[in-house]
Design a protein around this motif. Structure first.
Motif, PDB file in Angstrom:
ATOM      1  N   VAL A 128       0.954  -1.225  -0.119  1.00  0.00           N
ATOM      2  CA  VAL A 128      -0.055   0.111  -0.073  1.00  0.00           C
ATOM      3  C   VAL A 128       0.876   1.472  -0.053  1.00  0.00           C
ATOM      4  CG1 VAL A 128      -1.802   1.302   1.041  1.00  0.00           C
ATOM      5  CG2 VAL A 128      -1.863  -1.261   1.233  1.00  0.00           C
ATOM      6  N   VAL A 129       1.020   2.013  -1.059  1.00  0.00           N
ATOM      7  CA  VAL A 129       1.691   3.257  -1.443  1.00  0.00           C
ATOM      8  C   VAL A 129       0.650   4.256  -1.301  1.00  0.00           C
ATOM      9  CG1 VAL A 129       2.923   4.746  -2.723  1.00  0.00           C
ATOM     10  CG2 VAL A 129       3.490   2.119  -2.640  1.00  0.00           C
ATOM     11  N   LYS A 130       0.722   5.202  -0.273  1.00  0.00           N
ATOM     12  CA  LYS A 130      -0.271   6.266  -0.032  1.00  0.00           C
ATOM     13  C   LYS A 130      -0.249   7.501  -1.201  1.00  0.00           C
ATOM     14  CE  LYS A 130      -0.348   5.372   4.617  1.00  0.00           C
ATOM     15  NZ  LYS A 130       0.636   4.671   5.050  1.00  0.00           N
ATOM     16  N   LYS A 131      -1.198   7.744  -1.818  1.00  0.00           N
ATOM     17  CA  LYS A 131      -1.261   8.843  -2.765  1.00  0.00           C
ATOM     18  C   LYS A 131      -0.813   9.998  -2.038  1.00  0.00           C
ATOM     19  CE  LYS A 131      -3.422   6.723  -6.169  1.00  0.00           C
ATOM     20  NZ  LYS A 131      -2.617   6.211  -7.238  1.00  0.00           N
ATOM     21  N   GLY A 132       0.388  10.656  -3.068  1.00  0.00           N
ATOM     22  CA  GLY A 132       0.663  11.859  -2.508  1.00  0.00           C
ATOM     23  C   GLY A 132       2.095  11.808  -1.804  1.00  0.00           C
ATOM     24  N   GLU A 133       2.730  10.347  -1.655  1.00  0.00           N
ATOM     25  CA  GLU A 133       3.857  10.229  -0.968  1.00  0.00           C
ATOM     26  C   GLU A 133       4.924  10.440  -2.117  1.00  0.00           C
ATOM     27  OE1 GLU A 133       4.075   6.530   1.086  1.00  0.00           O
ATOM     28  OE2 GLU A 133       3.071   7.171   2.746  1.00  0.00           O
ATOM     29  N   GLN A 134       5.755  11.398  -2.016  1.00  0.00           N
ATOM     30  CA  GLN A 134       6.670  11.650  -3.045  1.00  0.00           C
ATOM     31  C   GLN A 134       8.016  11.800  -2.649  1.00  0.00           C
ATOM     32  OE1 GLN A 134       5.523  13.103  -6.366  1.00  0.00           O
ATOM     33  NE2 GLN A 134       3.569  12.081  -5.804  1.00  0.00           N
ATOM     34  N   GLY A 135       8.164  12.148  -1.331  1.00  0.00           N
ATOM     35  CA  GLY A 135       9.620  12.267  -0.849  1.00  0.00           C
ATOM     36  C   GLY A 135      10.377  10.900  -0.691  1.00  0.00           C
ATOM     37  N   ALA A 136      11.599  11.167  -0.681  1.00  0.00           N
ATOM     38  CA  ALA A 136      12.590   9.848  -0.481  1.00  0.00           C
ATOM     39  C   ALA A 136      11.978   9.000   0.584  1.00  0.00           C
ATOM     40  CB  ALA A 136      13.995  10.132  -0.382  1.00  0.00           C
ATOM     41  N   ASN A 137      11.867   9.839   1.682  1.00  0.00           N
ATOM     42  CA  ASN A 137      11.509   8.890   3.276  1.00  0.00           C
ATOM     43  C   ASN A 137      10.361   8.370   2.830  1.00  0.00           C
ATOM     44  OD1 ASN A 137      14.209   9.405   4.388  1.00  0.00           O
ATOM     45  ND2 ASN A 137      13.432  11.445   5.177  1.00  0.00           N
ATOM     46  N   ASP A 138       9.156   9.145   2.409  1.00  0.00           N
ATOM     47  CA  ASP A 138       7.894   8.704   2.330  1.00  0.00           C
ATOM     48  C   ASP A 138       8.007   7.486   1.421  1.00  0.00           C
ATOM     49  OD1 ASP A 138       6.674  10.577   3.834  1.00  0.00           O
ATOM     50  OD2 ASP A 138       6.337  11.626   2.123  1.00  0.00           O
ATOM     51  N   MET A 139       8.502   7.359   0.402  1.00  0.00           N
ATOM     52  CA  MET A 139       8.587   6.169  -0.480  1.00  0.00           C
ATOM     53  C   MET A 139       9.416   5.196   0.053  1.00  0.00           C
ATOM     54  SD  MET A 139       9.970   5.944  -4.607  1.00  0.00           S
ATOM     55  CE  MET A 139       8.896   7.142  -5.087  1.00  0.00           C
ATOM     56  N   ALA A 140      10.412   5.338   0.889  1.00  0.00           N
ATOM     57  CA  ALA A 140      11.496   4.181   1.358  1.00  0.00           C
ATOM     58  C   ALA A 140      10.527   3.530   2.521  1.00  0.00           C
ATOM     59  CB  ALA A 140      12.543   4.838   2.038  1.00  0.00           C
ATOM     60  N   ASN A 141       9.629   4.434   3.042  1.00  0.00           N
ATOM     61  CA  ASN A 141       8.748   4.030   4.046  1.00  0.00           C
ATOM     62  C   ASN A 141       7.602   2.878   3.500  1.00  0.00           C
ATOM     63  OD1 ASN A 141      10.339   5.001   6.276  1.00  0.00           O
ATOM     64  ND2 ASN A 141       9.078   6.909   6.224  1.00  0.00           N
ATOM     65  N   SER A 142       7.146   3.280   2.365  1.00  0.00           N
ATOM     66  CA  SER A 142       6.064   2.731   1.766  1.00  0.00           C
ATOM     67  C   SER A 142       6.641   1.395   1.218  1.00  0.00           C
ATOM     68  CB  SER A 142       5.474   3.334   0.753  1.00  0.00           C
ATOM     69  OG  SER A 142       6.225   3.512  -0.181  1.00  0.00           O
ATOM     70  N   LEU A 143       8.017   1.352   0.776  1.00  0.00           N
ATOM     71  CA  LEU A 143       8.685   0.037   0.241  1.00  0.00           C
ATOM     72  C   LEU A 143       9.235  -0.750   1.244  1.00  0.00           C
ATOM     73  CD1 LEU A 143      10.821   1.814  -2.710  1.00  0.00           C
ATOM     74  CD2 LEU A 143       8.827   0.293  -2.911  1.00  0.00           C
ATOM     75  N   LEU A 144       9.428  -0.301   2.724  1.00  0.00           N
ATOM     76  CA  LEU A 144       9.967  -1.006   3.747  1.00  0.00           C
ATOM     77  C   LEU A 144       9.087  -2.478   3.881  1.00  0.00           C
ATOM     78  CD1 LEU A 144      12.095  -1.633   5.932  1.00  0.00           C
ATOM     79  CD2 LEU A 144      10.956  -0.047   7.239  1.00  0.00           C
ATOM     80  N   PRO A 145       7.665  -2.080   4.167  1.00  0.00           N
ATOM     81  CA  PRO A 145       6.902  -3.400   4.544  1.00  0.00           C
ATOM     82  C   PRO A 145       6.694  -4.581   3.401  1.00  0.00           C
ATOM     83  CG  PRO A 145       5.791  -1.310   4.853  1.00  0.00           C
ATOM     84  CD  PRO A 145       6.917  -1.012   4.008  1.00  0.00           C
ATOM     85  N   ILE A 146       7.085  -4.125   2.067  1.00  0.00           N
ATOM     86  CA  ILE A 146       7.269  -5.157   1.052  1.00  0.00           C
ATOM     87  C   ILE A 146       8.390  -5.719   1.310  1.00  0.00           C
ATOM     88  CG2 ILE A 146       7.679  -5.250  -1.498  1.00  0.00           C
ATOM     89  CD1 ILE A 146       6.281  -2.579  -1.870  1.00  0.00           C
ATOM     90  N   PHE A 147       9.534  -5.137   1.402  1.00  0.00           N
ATOM     91  CA  PHE A 147      10.971  -6.091   1.600  1.00  0.00           C
ATOM     92  C   PHE A 147      10.813  -6.758   3.038  1.00  0.00           C
ATOM     93  CE2 PHE A 147      12.271  -3.088  -1.787  1.00  0.00           C
ATOM     94  CZ  PHE A 147      12.975  -4.405  -2.373  1.00  0.00           C
ATOM     95  N   GLU A 148      10.015  -6.336   4.174  1.00  0.00           N
ATOM     96  CA  GLU A 148       9.994  -6.895   5.385  1.00  0.00           C
ATOM     97  C   GLU A 148       9.180  -8.259   4.835  1.00  0.00           C
ATOM     98  OE1 GLU A 148      10.145  -3.427   8.560  1.00  0.00           O
ATOM     99  OE2 GLU A 148       8.396  -3.914   7.858  1.00  0.00           O
ATOM    100  N   HIS A 149       7.811  -8.053   4.237  1.00  0.00           N
ATOM    101  CA  HIS A 149       7.169  -9.370   3.746  1.00  0.00           C
ATOM    102  C   HIS A 149       8.125 -10.323   3.233  1.00  0.00           C
ATOM    103  CE1 HIS A 149       3.994 -11.694   1.955  1.00  0.00           C
ATOM    104  NE2 HIS A 149       4.472 -11.544   1.094  1.00  0.00           N
ATOM    105  N   PHE A 150       8.787 -10.006   2.419  1.00  0.00           N
ATOM    106  CA  PHE A 150       9.778 -10.935   1.636  1.00  0.00           C
ATOM    107  C   PHE A 150      10.711 -11.724   2.532  1.00  0.00           C
ATOM    108  CE2 PHE A 150       9.085  -8.351  -2.735  1.00  0.00           C
ATOM    109  CZ  PHE A 150       8.500  -9.581  -3.243  1.00  0.00           C
ATOM    110  N   GLU A 151      11.451 -10.725   3.355  1.00  0.00           N
ATOM    111  CA  GLU A 151      12.206 -11.300   4.428  1.00  0.00           C
ATOM    112  C   GLU A 151      11.383 -12.449   5.296  1.00  0.00           C
ATOM    113  OE1 GLU A 151      15.231  -9.423   7.637  1.00  0.00           O
ATOM    114  OE2 GLU A 151      13.298  -8.628   8.056  1.00  0.00           O
ATOM    115  N   GLN A 152      10.405 -11.850   5.796  1.00  0.00           N
ATOM    116  CA  GLN A 152       9.299 -13.068   6.767  1.00  0.00           C
ATOM    117  C   GLN A 152       9.210 -14.215   6.076  1.00  0.00           C
ATOM    118  OE1 GLN A 152       6.227 -10.185   7.823  1.00  0.00           O
ATOM    119  NE2 GLN A 152       7.660  -9.182   8.993  1.00  0.00           N
TER     120      GLN A 152
END
Length: 183
Positions: free
Chosen positions: A74-98
């Motif tokens: 889930v990537v929230k609309k309006g998330e444009q900044g590097a930190n916002d995008m990295a935070n939205s990608l983090l759960p994806i990689f955590e899912h792959f790790e788990q």
């Protein structure tokens, strides 16, 4: 929505775990229902109460994991900044790790030969939805989506095949930089 009995959930988890462990050890064609049941510490009849056969088990394992994967995307609309995008990608990689054993096995030759294509189609759909009109208008959107999705799946494959040499946070940050350079 009715609540599922915990015993049923535990049995399904044991079956799925046994199946993925066996799949990591040998090819799908050489796995038997008896081996799955024995590894899950259940009898064969119990396995058939939950799944029609090993093909049904494979299909439901893929479906379940990809559904969980899309839930983490889930990537929230309006998330444009590097930190916002990295935070939205983090759960994806955590899912792959788990779910390392599942994805590393499925993306290896021992898994379902079509799994990579299933994953790619899910990523294409998600990329298409999350990009919206946020790409460079000089570029063809369809080509950009195909490129980014294929690159993402390729990077995930590399990360899993190399036993996750970087943390999920580092992977999210790297992907963020790569995505922003292509937008």
């Amino acid at each position: 929505m009715t609540k599922v009995d915990r015993r049923i959930l535990k049995t399904r988890e044991a079956i799925n775990k046994a199946f993925i462990e066996l799949l990591a050890e040998k090819s799908f064609d050489h796995i038997t229902i008896n081996e799955i049941a024995e590894r899950a510490n259940i009898n064969r009849g119990t396995l058939y109460l939950h799944f029609t056969d090993k093909y049904d088990l494979m299909d439901k394992a893929i479906e379940s994991n990809l559904k969980t994967f899309t839930g983490s995307c889930v990537v929230k609309k309006g998330e444009q900044g590097a930190n916002d995008m990295a935070n939205s990608l983090l759960p994806i990689f955590e899912h792959f790790e788990q779910n390392y054993l599942f994805y590393s096995t499925m993306l290896d030759n021992r898994g379902n030969q079509c799994f990579r294509e299933h994953l790619l189609q899910v990523v294409i759909k998600g990329t298409n939805e999350s990009l919206g009109e946020g790409i460079n208008h000089e570029l063809n959107k369809e080509i950009t989506v195909q490129y980014m999705a294929a690159a993402f799946v390729g990077i995930v494959e590399w990360w899993l095949k190399n036993e996750m040499p970087l943390s999920p946070l580092e992977m999210a940050r790297h992907m963020c930089v790569l995505i922003q350079k292509n937008l």
